[in-house]
Enzyme design. Structure first.
Site, mmCIF file in Angstrom:
data_model
loop_
_atom_site.group_PDB
_atom_site.id
_atom_site.type_symbol
_atom_site.label_atom_id
_atom_site.label_comp_id
_atom_site.label_asym_id
_atom_site.label_seq_id
_atom_site.Cartn_x
_atom_site.Cartn_y
_atom_site.Cartn_z
ATOM 1 N N GLN A 124 0.731 -1.376 0.106
ATOM 2 C CA GLN A 124 -0.169 0.008 0.163
ATOM 3 C C GLN A 124 0.689 1.076 0.043
ATOM 4 O O GLN A 124 1.535 1.299 0.787
ATOM 5 C CB GLN A 124 -1.005 -0.041 1.241
ATOM 6 C CG GLN A 124 -1.623 1.146 1.338
ATOM 7 C CD GLN A 124 -2.451 1.301 2.813
ATOM 8 O OE1 GLN A 124 -1.778 1.130 3.575
ATOM 9 N NE2 GLN A 124 -3.645 1.130 2.812
ATOM 10 N N GLY A 125 0.907 1.998 -0.993
ATOM 11 C CA GLY A 125 1.530 3.277 -1.054
ATOM 12 C C GLY A 125 0.785 4.538 -0.838
ATOM 13 O O GLY A 125 0.245 5.333 -1.550
ATOM 14 N N TYR A 126 0.589 4.922 0.547
ATOM 15 C CA TYR A 126 0.091 5.920 0.937
ATOM 16 C C TYR A 126 0.946 7.049 1.613
ATOM 17 O O TYR A 126 1.445 7.966 0.917
ATOM 18 C CB TYR A 126 -1.079 5.702 1.784
ATOM 19 C CG TYR A 126 -2.369 5.161 1.288
ATOM 20 C CD1 TYR A 126 -2.671 4.676 0.160
ATOM 21 C CD2 TYR A 126 -3.587 4.865 2.416
ATOM 22 C CE1 TYR A 126 -3.658 4.246 -0.233
ATOM 23 C CE2 TYR A 126 -4.575 4.403 1.780
ATOM 24 C CZ TYR A 126 -4.774 4.222 0.463
ATOM 25 O OH TYR A 126 -6.052 3.360 0.070
ATOM 26 N N SER A 127 1.431 6.641 2.698
ATOM 27 C CA SER A 127 2.264 7.599 3.454
ATOM 28 C C SER A 127 3.513 8.062 2.654
ATOM 29 O O SER A 127 4.326 7.317 1.915
ATOM 30 C CB SER A 127 2.891 6.889 4.854
ATOM 31 O OG SER A 127 1.688 6.693 5.698
ATOM 32 N N SER A 159 4.698 -1.523 4.020
ATOM 33 C CA SER A 159 4.839 -2.966 4.650
ATOM 34 C C SER A 159 4.855 -3.905 3.182
ATOM 35 O O SER A 159 4.131 -3.883 2.463
ATOM 36 C CB SER A 159 3.494 -3.383 5.259
ATOM 37 O OG SER A 159 3.413 -2.592 6.413
ATOM 38 N N GLU A 242 -9.229 -1.155 6.208
ATOM 39 C CA GLU A 242 -8.157 -1.316 7.185
ATOM 40 C C GLU A 242 -8.233 -1.239 8.658
ATOM 41 O O GLU A 242 -8.092 -2.220 9.382
ATOM 42 C CB GLU A 242 -6.940 -0.168 6.809
ATOM 43 C CG GLU A 242 -5.989 -0.333 7.560
ATOM 44 C CD GLU A 242 -4.612 0.367 7.152
ATOM 45 O OE1 GLU A 242 -4.751 0.921 6.248
ATOM 46 O OE2 GLU A 242 -3.752 0.305 7.763
#
Lengths: 403, 359
Positions: A124-127, A159, A242
């Site tokens: 997951q590429g959010y932050s 992660s 989530e």
């Protein structure tokens, strides 16, 4: 009140228990590699209607009607036997529900089946380094150039980025639009040229997280979910999934039992610690918190199954903050019980030392790790803002950036 | 599967809520508190007209035949309104006679309790800590009582009292009878005064029935106090939230400061999460006997601990005003203190949790 599931559900449970006697596999099948065995049993679970239950069959699920009570029974029985059921990591747990809601037919057919099968792994590429709680300030850009997006920037706290085949993430595609309106939801192959993944060592000693650097990385133009600029809205839906993954009462009970195992095994003044009045008082106090999580979950489950979810909006808003605090309490007590063993580093090589059976050093790891959930998926202070503003109707904070 | 209140229970809750808000709004509550009598016949009559004193008493004896869960829902509202009056001891006396009395004893006492015409209460505490049936030492000597019981709720108002006696049984005593002297204790909650009953050869009638009854009544008391403390704690959260929205400092409502907002969010979260704990304990008392004692002790200890934390934070968030007699927060604070200490402190209940726990 009626806490029984009723004959229809108990018949379902009996049928499911019969099915689960097939795990662990027997005979020649037991000689297969572990992941092959899991794949096989998961496939049987899908065919029988227990695994990926409400995901349509054409995308690799069981194609059954979703029912919170059936889902709970399945969750309970699979947890009890340890059989491989739903994977609840990023791909099946977060991306698949998002694809089902927002993906094109082609995207669903292409990405969902291999994700469920475990053949396609996701991160997951959010932050970003400058964008945590204020996620909408993210800066990693994606520019449309012909039939590709060209991505530049950096993601962090990613992660499993080293194992993942694809990233689903948020990228700034409309630099001239507003803060939230300029973001799109893209799918990016992790083997694309220009991606550099660097592990981040956690305080536990393991390396679950990574930094991901993008240097003119290309991903096809049609790897966008929804329309340009809709990424923020879409990600909100994913974040809900989530949060649902975090407040799991079965996990909490498991941790409580592990803490008890430590209390039985360690000694205070030549007796098992669990016999010491002060320790017993603390255990009983923690049990009150654990029971609050369990009974509140029961209350939410019941409301959901009766179509009364609106009646439990407030606990739904609170459960993430509350559950993570309770997990910290359980982990803190376990850590205190370790005494001098709490001086020892939890990890030698990797997480495998933490086998979930209540080993002493597992207790150290658990205490350190219990910090994580209070940060992931919206840090606790952000949850407090949500509860205060949306739950109690308090005025919004002063937000200088106007977001 | 249904873990929540049904329509009838919600209606009951709303009805009591409406009654409390209409008949005992904070100004009236303040008058009653300052008067210190702990009993308002008008309020009691209103509750009786709704059938509340007999809510959990059999229909055969004039009650509504409902369960502890319904009574607990009423106690949540009692806590929310900090309602003064004798319902607590009265309801427990009814449960005790229903559980431990013979047919003739039930026939004799329950109709008057159910209608609210005869006021009753219970006497548990032998000394400061002797709340549990196994600790009761008050002896029966040839059918008469000698000794004393402390912390009897509304002991000065009740016409008769169900007294816990040595061996874990119950006896019924008329409070006006010869050999009974009632001494006011100046209890902390003026809506729920306490008395010491001195017995000097007072005539008593032993309740027949099995020895488990006293423990059941003890657990019921824990559930009702947990429900009441829950109601009081939520009320403290809403009172303090409203105050924080209106109180201005530095030119803005204090609720806009994260320090205040986060504290209120934490208070609300701690309280809301415990609602299901009292529901569960009440339901267990009614339907799940194997879990009932454990669930009652968990609810009592956990919720009264949270309630006192919330009460302290409420005083603090009201600033200097919160520390004054004039601020209404103190009324609820004192009700929570009652709920916490009566029937055993959280620590005492956690000791039982440990004894009953599968660990």
């Amino acid at each position: 009140m009626n806490l029984t599931y009723g004959p229809e559900y108990e018949a379902f449970r009996a049928e499911l228990q019969e099915f689960l006697r097939g795990w662990p596999l027997q005979g020649d099948e037991a000689k297969l590699p572990r992941n092959e065995q899991e794949r096989l049993f998961r496939k049987r679970g899908i065919e029988a209607g227990y695994v990926y239950r409400s995901i349509p069959a054409e995308y690799g699920g069981a194609g059954r009607q979703s029912d919170p009570l059936y889902d709970r029974i399945i969750q309970e029985e699979y947890a009890r036997t340890g059989a491989p059921g739903n994977r609840l990591n990023q791909g099946p747990g977060l991306l698949v529900p998002t694809l089902l809601d927002f993906g094109t037919e082609e995207q669903k057919r292409r990405f969902i089946p291999p994700t469920l099968a475990g053949e396609m792994q996701w991160c997951q590429g959010y932050s970003e380094p400058g964008s945590g709680s204020d996620l909408a300030s993210l800066q990693t850009s994606a520019r449309l150039d012909g039939d590709h997006w060209v991505i530049n920037g950096q993601k962090i706290w990613t992660s499993n980025a080293r194992e993942a085949h694809y990233m689903f993430g948020l990228f700034r595609t409309e630099p001239d639009a507003g803060k939230h309106a300029g973001i799109s939801y893209l799918l990016v192959p992790m083997d694309a040229e220009g991606i550099d993944v660097r592990p981040l060592k956690q305080m536990t000693g393991s390396e679950e997280f990574n930094e991901v650097f993008f240097n003119d990385v290309h991903t096809p133009a049609d790897h966008i979910l929804g329309k340009r600029g809709e990424g923020w809205t879409i990600s909100r839906a994913t974040l809900r999934h989530e949060r649902n993954l975090i407040g799991n009462p079965a996990l909490m009970r498991q941790q409580f039992e592990m803490m008890l195992a430590i209390a039985r095994r360690t000694e205070r003044g030549g007796r098992p610690a669990i016999e010491e009045p002060g320790i017993r008082d603390r255990i009983a106090e923690v049990e009150g918190f654990v029971r609050c999580v369990e009974t509140t979950n029961l209350r939410m489950l019941s409301a959901e199954s009766r179509g009364e979810a609106m009646q439990v909006m407030l606990p739904m808003m609170m459960i993430k903050l509350y559950s993570t605090q309770v997990m910290e309490r359980v982990a803190s007590l376990a850590y205190d019980l370790l005494g001098g063993d709490g001086l020892l580093a939890p990890i030698v090589e990797n997480d495998s030392i933490y086998d979930g059976s209540g080993t002493l050093r597992g207790g150290v790891h658990n205490f350190l790790y219990s910090m994580g959930p209070s940060i992931a998926g919206g840090a606790s202070n952000i949850q407090r803002n949500i509860i205060g503003e949306r739950g109690l109707g308090l005025p919004r904070d002063l937000r200088p950036s106007g977001g | 599967m249904h873990f929540g209140l049904n329509e009838e229970q919600q209606l009951l809750q709303e009805t009591v809520q409406g009654f409390v808000a209409g008949e005992c709004p904070p100004p009236r509550l303040r008058e009653l508190f300052d008067a210190g009598t702990g009993h308002d016949p008008g309020l009691w009559k209103g509750l009786a007209e709704m059938g509340i004193p007999g809510l959990a008493i059999d229909e055969a004896h004039g009650g509504a035949g409902m369960q502890l869960l319904e009574l607990a829902i009423v106690f949540e509202e009692l806590g929310a309104g900090c309602l003064p009056g004798p319902l607590f001891g009265h309801a427990l006396a009814g449960l005790a006679i229903q559980l431990a009395g013979s047919d003739a004893q039930r026939e004799r006492w329950l109709p008057g309790i159910a209608s609210g015409e005869t006021l009753a209460t219970v006497a548990f505490a032998d000394g400061a800590d002797g709340w549990d049936p196994e600790q009761w030492s008050l002896g029966l000597d040839g059918g008469s009582l000698r000794g004393q019981k402390q912390h009897v709720p509304h002991g000065g108002h009740a016409e008769f009292c169900v007294v816990g006696v040595a061996g874990g049984g119950f006896a019924v005593v008329e409070t006006q009878a010869d050999g009974v002297r009632c001494e006011d204790e100046n209890g902390i909650d003026r809506g729920r005064p306490l008395a010491t009953l001195h017995f000097d050869g007072a005539a008593a009638e032993i309740l027949e029935g099995d020895a488990g009854a006293a423990a059941r009544v003890r657990d019921a008391a824990a559930v009702l106090l947990a429900a009441e403390a829950f109601g009081a704690a939520w009320r403290l959260v809403t009172m303090t939230t409203e105050y924080a929205k209106t109180r201005e400092q530095f030119g803005t409502p204090i609720a806009q400061f994260q320090g205040v907002k986060h504290q209120l969010a934490d208070m609300a979260t701690q309280v809301e999460a415990s609602r299901a704990l009292y529901w569960y304990a009440a339901h267990a008392w009614d339907e799940l006997p194997a879990e009932s004692a454990h669930a009652a002790a968990l609810a009592k200890s956990h919720i009264t601990d949270r309630a006192i934390e919330v009460a302290r934070a409420s005083v603090e968030l009201h600033g200097g005003l919160g520390f004054t007699w004039e601020c209404d927060v103190q009324l609820w604070f004192k009700r929570v203190l009652f709920d916490r200490a009566w029937g055993g402190t959280p620590e005492q209940h956690r000791r039982r949790i440990a004894e009953l726990g599968a660990w």
